[in-house]
Design an enzyme around this catalytic site. Structure first.
Site, PDB file in Angstrom:
ATOM      1  N   SER A  12     -11.417  58.424 130.914  1.00  0.00           N
ATOM      2  CA  SER A  12     -10.963  59.335 131.970  1.00  0.00           C
ATOM      3  C   SER A  12      -9.543  58.944 132.381  1.00  0.00           C
ATOM      4  O   SER A  12      -9.322  57.844 132.909  1.00  0.00           O
ATOM      5  CB  SER A  12     -11.897  59.236 133.182  1.00  0.00           C
ATOM      6  OG  SER A  12     -11.261  59.831 134.291  1.00  0.00           O
ATOM      7  N   HIS A  37     -10.441  62.403 128.486  1.00  0.00           N
ATOM      8  CA  HIS A  37     -11.157  63.189 129.490  1.00  0.00           C
ATOM      9  C   HIS A  37     -10.218  63.407 130.686  1.00  0.00           C
ATOM     10  O   HIS A  37      -9.642  62.457 131.223  1.00  0.00           O
ATOM     11  CB  HIS A  37     -12.398  62.398 129.908  1.00  0.00           C
ATOM     12  CG  HIS A  37     -13.294  63.081 130.881  1.00  0.00           C
ATOM     13  ND1 HIS A  37     -14.212  64.045 130.518  1.00  0.00           N
ATOM     14  CD2 HIS A  37     -13.441  62.920 132.219  1.00  0.00           C
ATOM     15  CE1 HIS A  37     -14.883  64.440 131.585  1.00  0.00           C
ATOM     16  NE2 HIS A  37     -14.431  63.786 132.645  1.00  0.00           N
ATOM     17  N   ASP A  39      -9.974  64.850 134.447  1.00  0.00           N
ATOM     18  CA  ASP A  39     -10.734  65.266 135.623  1.00  0.00           C
ATOM     19  C   ASP A  39      -9.867  66.108 136.550  1.00  0.00           C
ATOM     20  O   ASP A  39      -8.995  65.583 137.239  1.00  0.00           O
ATOM     21  CB  ASP A  39     -11.235  64.023 136.368  1.00  0.00           C
ATOM     22  CG  ASP A  39     -12.384  63.355 135.640  1.00  0.00           C
ATOM     23  OD1 ASP A  39     -13.363  64.052 135.329  1.00  0.00           O
ATOM     24  OD2 ASP A  39     -12.309  62.138 135.374  1.00  0.00           O
ATOM     25  N   MET A  41      -9.503  68.303 139.829  1.00  0.00           N
ATOM     26  CA  MET A  41     -10.180  68.485 141.125  1.00  0.00           C
ATOM     27  C   MET A  41      -9.324  69.330 142.052  1.00  0.00           C
ATOM     28  O   MET A  41      -8.103  69.119 142.128  1.00  0.00           O
ATOM     29  CB  MET A  41     -10.417  67.119 141.778  1.00  0.00           C
ATOM     30  CG  MET A  41     -11.178  66.149 140.893  1.00  0.00           C
ATOM     31  SD  MET A  41     -11.554  64.626 141.781  1.00  0.00           S
ATOM     32  CE  MET A  41     -12.161  63.585 140.448  1.00  0.00           C
ATOM     33  N   HIS A  70     -12.389  68.558 132.294  1.00  0.00           N
ATOM     34  CA  HIS A  70     -13.543  68.682 133.192  1.00  0.00           C
ATOM     35  C   HIS A  70     -13.068  69.365 134.469  1.00  0.00           C
ATOM     36  O   HIS A  70     -12.414  68.744 135.306  1.00  0.00           O
ATOM     37  CB  HIS A  70     -14.083  67.267 133.464  1.00  0.00           C
ATOM     38  CG  HIS A  70     -15.217  67.207 134.417  1.00  0.00           C
ATOM     39  ND1 HIS A  70     -15.679  66.017 134.946  1.00  0.00           N
ATOM     40  CD2 HIS A  70     -16.018  68.180 134.949  1.00  0.00           C
ATOM     41  CE1 HIS A  70     -16.697  66.256 135.760  1.00  0.00           C
ATOM     42  NE2 HIS A  70     -16.911  67.566 135.789  1.00  0.00           N
ATOM     43  N   MET A  72     -13.489  70.477 137.879  1.00  0.00           N
ATOM     44  CA  MET A  72     -14.258  70.381 139.129  1.00  0.00           C
ATOM     45  C   MET A  72     -13.567  71.282 140.136  1.00  0.00           C
ATOM     46  O   MET A  72     -12.958  70.825 141.121  1.00  0.00           O
ATOM     47  CB  MET A  72     -14.295  68.921 139.599  1.00  0.00           C
ATOM     48  CG  MET A  72     -15.230  68.062 138.763  1.00  0.00           C
ATOM     49  SD  MET A  72     -14.994  66.304 139.023  1.00  0.00           S
ATOM     50  CE  MET A  72     -13.737  65.995 137.816  1.00  0.00           C
ATOM     51  N   MET A 141     -23.465  64.849 134.862  1.00  0.00           N
ATOM     52  CA  MET A 141     -22.900  63.914 135.847  1.00  0.00           C
ATOM     53  C   MET A 141     -23.967  62.900 136.271  1.00  0.00           C
ATOM     54  O   MET A 141     -25.091  63.279 136.605  1.00  0.00           O
ATOM     55  CB  MET A 141     -22.414  64.663 137.098  1.00  0.00           C
ATOM     56  CG  MET A 141     -21.301  65.678 136.869  1.00  0.00           C
ATOM     57  SD  MET A 141     -19.826  64.998 136.113  1.00  0.00           S
ATOM     58  CE  MET A 141     -19.353  63.731 137.289  1.00  0.00           C
ATOM     59  N   ASP A 177     -21.135  61.371 132.429  1.00  0.00           N
ATOM     60  CA  ASP A 177     -19.910  61.126 133.188  1.00  0.00           C
ATOM     61  C   ASP A 177     -20.253  60.495 134.531  1.00  0.00           C
ATOM     62  O   ASP A 177     -20.913  61.121 135.363  1.00  0.00           O
ATOM     63  CB  ASP A 177     -19.174  62.459 133.387  1.00  0.00           C
ATOM     64  CG  ASP A 177     -17.781  62.276 133.966  1.00  0.00           C
ATOM     65  OD1 ASP A 177     -17.340  61.131 134.128  1.00  0.00           O
ATOM     66  OD2 ASP A 177     -17.138  63.306 134.265  1.00  0.00           O
TER      67      ASP A 177
HETATM   68  C1  DX5 Z   1     -15.978  61.765 138.654  1.00  0.00           C
HETATM   69  C2  DX5 Z   1     -15.244  61.986 137.342  1.00  0.00           C
HETATM   70  C3  DX5 Z   1     -15.421  60.840 136.342  1.00  0.00           C
HETATM   71  C4  DX5 Z   1     -14.934  59.523 136.842  1.00  0.00           C
HETATM   72  C5  DX5 Z   1     -15.266  58.391 135.890  1.00  0.00           C
HETATM   73  O1  DX5 Z   1     -15.824  62.891 139.436  1.00  0.00           O
HETATM   74  O2  DX5 Z   1     -15.689  63.178 136.735  1.00  0.00           O
HETATM   75  O3  DX5 Z   1     -14.863  61.192 135.088  1.00  0.00           O
HETATM   76  O4  DX5 Z   1     -13.576  59.508 137.099  1.00  0.00           O
HETATM   77  O5  DX5 Z   1     -15.086  57.177 136.541  1.00  0.00           O
HETATM   78  P1  DX5 Z   1     -16.269  56.106 136.752  1.00  0.00           P
HETATM   79  O6  DX5 Z   1     -16.777  55.773 135.362  1.00  0.00           O
HETATM   80  O7  DX5 Z   1     -15.628  54.961 137.417  1.00  0.00           O
HETATM   81  O8  DX5 Z   1     -17.361  56.739 137.552  1.00  0.00           O
HETATM   82 ZN    ZN Z   2     -15.193  63.797 134.578  1.00  0.00          ZN
END
Ligand code: DX5
Ligand code: ZN
Length: 224
Positions: A12, A37, A39, A41, A70, A72, A141, A177
């Protein structure tokens, strides 16, 4: 059940050191990971902001690895073309964020990316099972999305076991994840999970004394 398939490892980028982002991307690429990956948000679907166009562009400049995005975010359907144009290879939308997930998954396939469905820890298989044949990727998740560094939620295990069997039947990649550590990777791989997002507990753990990414990745691959 014994699954002999090789694992896919997706670091990530959220967890990398963004002060030296280009170097981090170069080092992760050299370490032989399978994709990066990303993320994304939006501060609405999850209570945090992360990873937009700038990060996507920096990634494209410094790696040829696939980008596993991903989302979110609320209303993900409105941003499929946007993230595809930025170079997303896999786009995962959250089932909870889209009342028309079937249409959006089809749209992701149409634009040439792999359609992924992300599900929160509290979302049941029953509520998404009709969507599974439309997915190339399922992102389960194991923490509540929004932040890295949380603890693994054990109640997700039962669902992962069932999804592991379904992944083999339907042929989608089953990726977990959240809070993945080496022990969990071994345990979940035995259930049929074949891809893992690497965060703070498996790859980006606090320095000093952290081995090089290449060394950590090599060890993780030897686990299964
Ligand atoms: C959480 C993310 C993950 C996260 C992974 O919302 O989607 O990808 O950053 O980090 P760890 O492994 O520390 O939970
Ligand atoms: Zn993620």
């Amino acid at each position: 059940m014994n699954h002999s398939t090789e694992i896919k490892l997706f670091p990530s980028i959220l967890c990398a050191d963004h002060g030296i982002l280009a170097q981090e991307i170069t080092d992760l690429t050299a370490a032989g990971v399978d994709a990066i990956h990303v993320d994304v948000m939006d501060g609405t679907f999850v209570p945090n902001f992360a990873c937009g166009a700038e990060i996507m562009r920096t990634l494209k400049q410094h790696t040829h690895l696939p980008l596993d995005v991903h989302l979110m975010i609320t209303n993900p359907a409105a941003y499929i073309d946007y993230f595809r144009a930025l170079g997303a290879d896999t786009i995962s939308i959250h089932a909870e964020a889209d009342p028309h997930a079937a249409r959006t998954l089809a749209k992701i396939r149409e634009v040439g990316a792999i359609p992924g469905l992300a599900i929160n820890p509290g979302t049941s298989i029953e509520s998404i099972k009709e969507l599974l044949p439309l997915c190339g990727h399922v992102l389960a998740m194991t923490v509540n999305p929004g932040f890295a560094g949380q603890s693994f939620l054990p109640f997700t295990l039962e669902k992962l076991r069932v999804l592991g069997t379904m992944a083999a039947q339907h042929g989608f990649t089953l990726c977990v994840d959240g809070a993945m550590d080496p022990d969990k990777i071994v345990e979940l791989h035995a259930m049929g999970v074949n891809a893992f997002v690497l965060g703070t507990k498996s790859l980006f753990y606090p320095q000093p004394n952290r081995p090089a990414y290449a060394e950590i990745i090599k060890k993780l691959r030897c686990l299964v």
